[in-house]
Design an enzyme around this catalytic site. Structure first.
Site, PDB file in Angstrom:
ATOM      1  N   ASP A  76       0.866  -1.178   0.000  1.00 35.77           N
ATOM      2  CA  ASP A  76       0.000   0.000   0.000  1.00 35.77           C
ATOM      3  C   ASP A  76       0.900   1.225   0.000  1.00 35.77           C
ATOM      4  O   ASP A  76       2.110   1.119   0.219  1.00 35.77           O
ATOM      5  CB  ASP A  76      -0.903  -0.006   1.240  1.00 35.77           C
ATOM      6  N   SER A  77       0.283   2.387  -0.212  1.00 35.05           N
ATOM      7  CA  SER A  77       1.071   3.622  -0.204  1.00 35.05           C
ATOM      8  C   SER A  77       1.583   3.976   1.188  1.00 35.05           C
ATOM      9  O   SER A  77       2.498   4.780   1.315  1.00 35.05           O
ATOM     10  CB  SER A  77       0.223   4.778  -0.744  1.00 35.05           C
ATOM     11  N   CYS A  88      -4.415  -1.301  -1.877  1.00 31.77           N
ATOM     12  CA  CYS A  88      -4.456   0.129  -2.158  1.00 31.77           C
ATOM     13  C   CYS A  88      -5.552   0.359  -3.177  1.00 31.77           C
ATOM     14  O   CYS A  88      -5.479  -0.160  -4.299  1.00 31.77           O
ATOM     15  CB  CYS A  88      -3.111   0.599  -2.706  1.00 31.77           C
ATOM     16  N   GLU A 124      -2.418   8.966   8.233  1.00 29.65           N
ATOM     17  CA  GLU A 124      -0.980   8.732   8.298  1.00 29.65           C
ATOM     18  C   GLU A 124      -0.323   9.520   9.429  1.00 29.65           C
ATOM     19  O   GLU A 124       0.741   9.146   9.913  1.00 29.65           O
ATOM     20  CB  GLU A 124      -0.319   9.090   6.965  1.00 29.65           C
ATOM     21  N   CYS A 168     -10.789   2.891   0.091  1.00 28.08           N
ATOM     22  CA  CYS A 168      -9.357   3.049   0.348  1.00 28.08           C
ATOM     23  C   CYS A 168      -9.059   2.302   1.628  1.00 28.08           C
ATOM     24  O   CYS A 168      -9.827   2.400   2.597  1.00 28.08           O
ATOM     25  CB  CYS A 168      -9.000   4.527   0.484  1.00 28.08           C
ATOM     26  N   HIS A 216      -7.086   2.835   3.915  1.00 25.75           N
ATOM     27  CA  HIS A 216      -6.891   3.683   5.097  1.00 25.75           C
ATOM     28  C   HIS A 216      -8.201   3.914   5.843  1.00 25.75           C
ATOM     29  O   HIS A 216      -8.200   4.159   7.054  1.00 25.75           O
ATOM     30  CB  HIS A 216      -6.326   5.049   4.701  1.00 25.75           C
TER      31      HIS A 216
END
Length: 271
Positions: free
Chosen positions: A10-11, A73, A152, A186, A188
């Site tokens: 993932d990012s 992702c 993040e 997503c 996240h």
């Protein structure tokens, strides 16, 4: 039985939602996780840049002897999955179609919302898959560009006025459409599930793209003879492209275990 590891990438931190689901659904499997924390977020970047980063991420993971890859992702799954599948000779699971199938299975009114990064929303991938699976479904989309950087930076807990204010701005218009199901497009976003659920209310079912991809991988491994089975030892290795300490701090909270000094930093530009 195949005890080779599964690659997950993932990012940044978002793919940990898929890791958590994989640990619950496939506890016998070994996981190699890479979070591209130096270049997060991917969602606002050009399609060509996203594909370049995704190729590097895959090349790093393929330095291990993998049996499958989970693209945890939404941005990469919506913009680059087909290309990556064509370029690689091992199974690759994205997050879009499994989440869409689940959303249609639980939606009673056929009014489905999708929240995702700007790149994912622009691609139209979720809407395309939903309408291919059920032409009668109504789809309501909303990009949430601030969610990833806030998560993040650890701003995902209920009571945090910043994330709650941003979430209400994004989600109130969706609530007013009368959706009964929302795809968290997503990986996240499941970190924000308590906040999202509070805003949308109990009548809206939340579908986690990361969780559904884990179930899809389980079906793929078992049908392809790739499941580790009782011989599998389980476990996870973590790799990042920026400071491991920052990753470990938030990952420890989310996975509910002490990950200090377990993540390793790699130079992704070498791949």
């Amino acid at each position: 039985m195949d005890t080779r590891p599964i690659g997950v990438f993932d990012s940044g931190l978002g793919g940990l939602t898929a890791v958590r689901s994989l640990r619950q659904i496939l506890p016998e499997e070994q996981i190699i996780y890479f979070g591209d924390t130096a270049r997060v977020p991917y969602g606002g970047r050009e399609r060509e840049t996203i594909l370049k980063y995704a190729r590097q991420d895959v090349r790093f993971l393929r330095s291990f002897d993998l049996k499958a890859v989970v693209i945890a992702c939404g941005t990469i799954s919506t913009t680059s999955l087909g290309t990556l599948q064509e370029e690689n000779d091992l199974p690759m699971v994205g997050v879009v179609e499994p989440a869409c199938r689940r959303a249609l299975a639980v939606s009673e009114k056929k009014r489905v919302g999708v929240i995702a990064t700007l790149a994912s929303i622009r691609s139209g991938a979720y809407e395309t898959v939903l309408r291919r699976l059920d032409p009668e479904v109504e789809v309501f989309r909303q990009s949430c560009p601030l969610f990833v950087p806030l998560v993040e930076n650890g701003r995902f807990r209920p009571g945090d006025i910043v994330i709650e204010t941003v979430a209400r701005e994004y989600l109130e218009p969706l609530r007013e459409t009368g959706i009964d199901t929302l795809i968290l497009g997503c990986t996240h976003y499941p970190l924000l599930v308590d906040i999202i659920a509070e805003i949308l209310g109990p009548k809206v079912t939340l579908v986690s793209a990361g969780e559904e991809s884990a179930y899809e991988l389980k079906r793929l491994l078992k049908s392809g003879g790739l499941w580790a089975g009782p011989a599998g030892q389980g476990g996870t290795e973590f790799y990042v492209s920026d400071r491991p300490e920052d990753f470990e701090r938030i990952a420890s909270v989310f996975l509910q275990e002490d990950l200090r000094h377990t993540a390793r930093r790699i130079d992704i530009d070498q791949y």
